[in-house]
Write an enzyme that holds these catalytic residues in place. Structure first.
Site, PDB file in Angstrom:
ATOM      1  N   ASP A 195       0.725  -1.213  -0.101  1.00  0.00           N
ATOM      2  CA  ASP A 195      -0.227  -0.008  -0.056  1.00  0.00           C
ATOM      3  C   ASP A 195       0.882   1.210   0.044  1.00  0.00           C
ATOM      4  O   ASP A 195       1.725   1.297   0.671  1.00  0.00           O
ATOM      5  CB  ASP A 195      -0.833  -0.121   1.303  1.00  0.00           C
ATOM      6  N   HIS A 214      -5.302  13.822  -9.137  1.00  0.00           N
ATOM      7  CA  HIS A 214      -5.459  12.358  -9.426  1.00  0.00           C
ATOM      8  C   HIS A 214      -4.551  11.642 -10.471  1.00  0.00           C
ATOM      9  O   HIS A 214      -4.003  10.629 -10.604  1.00  0.00           O
ATOM     10  CB  HIS A 214      -6.659  12.005  -9.799  1.00  0.00           C
ATOM     11  N   GLU A 247      -4.844   2.207  -4.441  1.00  0.00           N
ATOM     12  CA  GLU A 247      -3.559   2.139  -4.260  1.00  0.00           C
ATOM     13  C   GLU A 247      -2.906   1.114  -3.463  1.00  0.00           C
ATOM     14  O   GLU A 247      -1.505   0.931  -3.295  1.00  0.00           O
ATOM     15  CB  GLU A 247      -3.020   3.220  -3.619  1.00  0.00           C
TER      16      GLU A 247
END
Length: 345
Positions: free
Chosen positions: A220, A233, A263
């Site tokens: 992550d 973004h 993610e």
């Protein structure tokens, strides 16, 4: 409502039924801040129709986790639960096409060869018969037989030409099916396996592997929301793609690298020791920590971006859910203990 997941969903076209669905869908879109585009409408149409329980479960899970209905999540829901080009269907069609091609080719070649042999035989016999006296009626019959045989040979030859054309078309279809299979299993942003392909691959690896011979690494990106909020973004997507490139670089050839969602990414590691899995994960974490990413338009540094990673080894009695839970718990501990580290269980 749609009837299951297939290539093209089938819906109820009753105006009254759809009017009722519309009255339920619009408030839901507003309440959950969902963009009213065709994909999202299809998702919520099926949701309120209630005929797609796996979709409803996935949507409820997304809502419970307070995850946004962004383009990635929406497309994944749509592909997995509404318009699902199933891998099993692709494989079955591929095998059937291959079998049809082989059988048809063999049958037509055999027919053509026999027609040619028959024609040659009649031609030779006709020459012999010319040297013998025979009634006009017999000669007429023989000439008709010869002409019919020639016609058979010509028809067979035409059939073989058509078969060749059909064969080429079927080969093209097989190529397109292979491409569609690739699309169905690939995450559009990173080129990694998508979530559905990850789930299928993990189930296969667990079934085929003995305990302690396979590992799962869950990764992550730390403080990813801050990256999106600060730089937008598009930059966030580029960071995900960069992490994916590091994973592909450090994973071994027989590993399966996937985008698990948002993610969060993963590596399924068959035939890999626990020590090796931790080593690979540390290499990826270190490579990310020492990278210095910049925006292309002004070369502004994005600062240090790090990864938290959880690694689990396959244990007796594991199923996909228990395997993922242990790796995810290790990932959670990595985040809770300060991030930018690998925790293994």
């Amino acid at each position: 409502m749609s009837k299951g997941t297939t290539y093209i969903p089938i819906y109820d076209f009753s105006p009254s039924v759809n009017a009722g669905h519309l009255k339920q869908i619009l408030p839901l879109l507003v309440r959950h801040n969902v963009a009213a585009n065709p994909i999202n409408y299809a998702i919520w149409y099926d949701y309120v129709a209630g005929g797609n329980p796996t979709l409803n479960k996935a949507v409820d899970s997304l809502l419970a986790e307070n995850k946004a209905f962004d383009s990635d999540n929406s497309v994944e829901l749509y592909k997995s639960h509404i318009c699902n080009a199933s891998l099993e269907s692709f494989e079955q069609i591929n095998r059937q096409l291959h079998k049809v091609i082989e059988q048809a080719t063999s049958a037509i070649k055999e027919t053509y060869n026999k027609a040619e042999e028959t024609n040659d035989s009649f031609q030779k016999k006709s020459v012999i018969l010319e040297n013998f006296s025979a009634s006009d009626g017999l000669k007429t019959i023989l000439e008709e037989i010869i002409q019919e045989t020639k016609a058979l040979a010509m028809t067979s030859q035409a059939m073989q030409t058509k078969l060749t054309e059909a064969n080429q078309e079927m080969e093209q279809l097989r190529t397109e099916l292979a491409q569609a299979r690739q699309i169905a299993t690939t995450d559009g942003l990173t080129g990694l396996l998508n979530r559905r392909a990850f789930d299928m691959t993990l189930a296969e690896i667990i079934e085929q592997s003995a305990p302690d011979t396979a590992c799962l690494s869950m990764l992550d990106i730390d403080h990813f929301k801050r990256i999106n909020d600060t730089y937008g973004h598009t930059i966030g997507d580029n960071v995900i793609k960069y992490v994916a490139s590091l994973m592909k670089k450090h994973a071994e050839d027989h590993h399966h690298v996937a985008r698990y969602g948002g993610e969060e990414l993963a590596i399924i590691m068959p035939n890999t020791s626990h020590e090796k899995a931790v080593e690979i994960s540390e290499n990826i974490r270190n490579a990310m920590e020492t990278s210095r990413l910049q925006r292309k338009n002004d070369n502004q540094s994005l600062g240090k971006i790090t990864l938290s990673i959880g690694v689990a080894r396959l244990q007796p009695g594991d199923n996909p859910e228990s395997f993922i839970v242990r790796a995810d718990n290790a990932l959670y501990k990595a985040k809770q203990s300060g991030r930018n580290r690998v925790i293994h269980s």
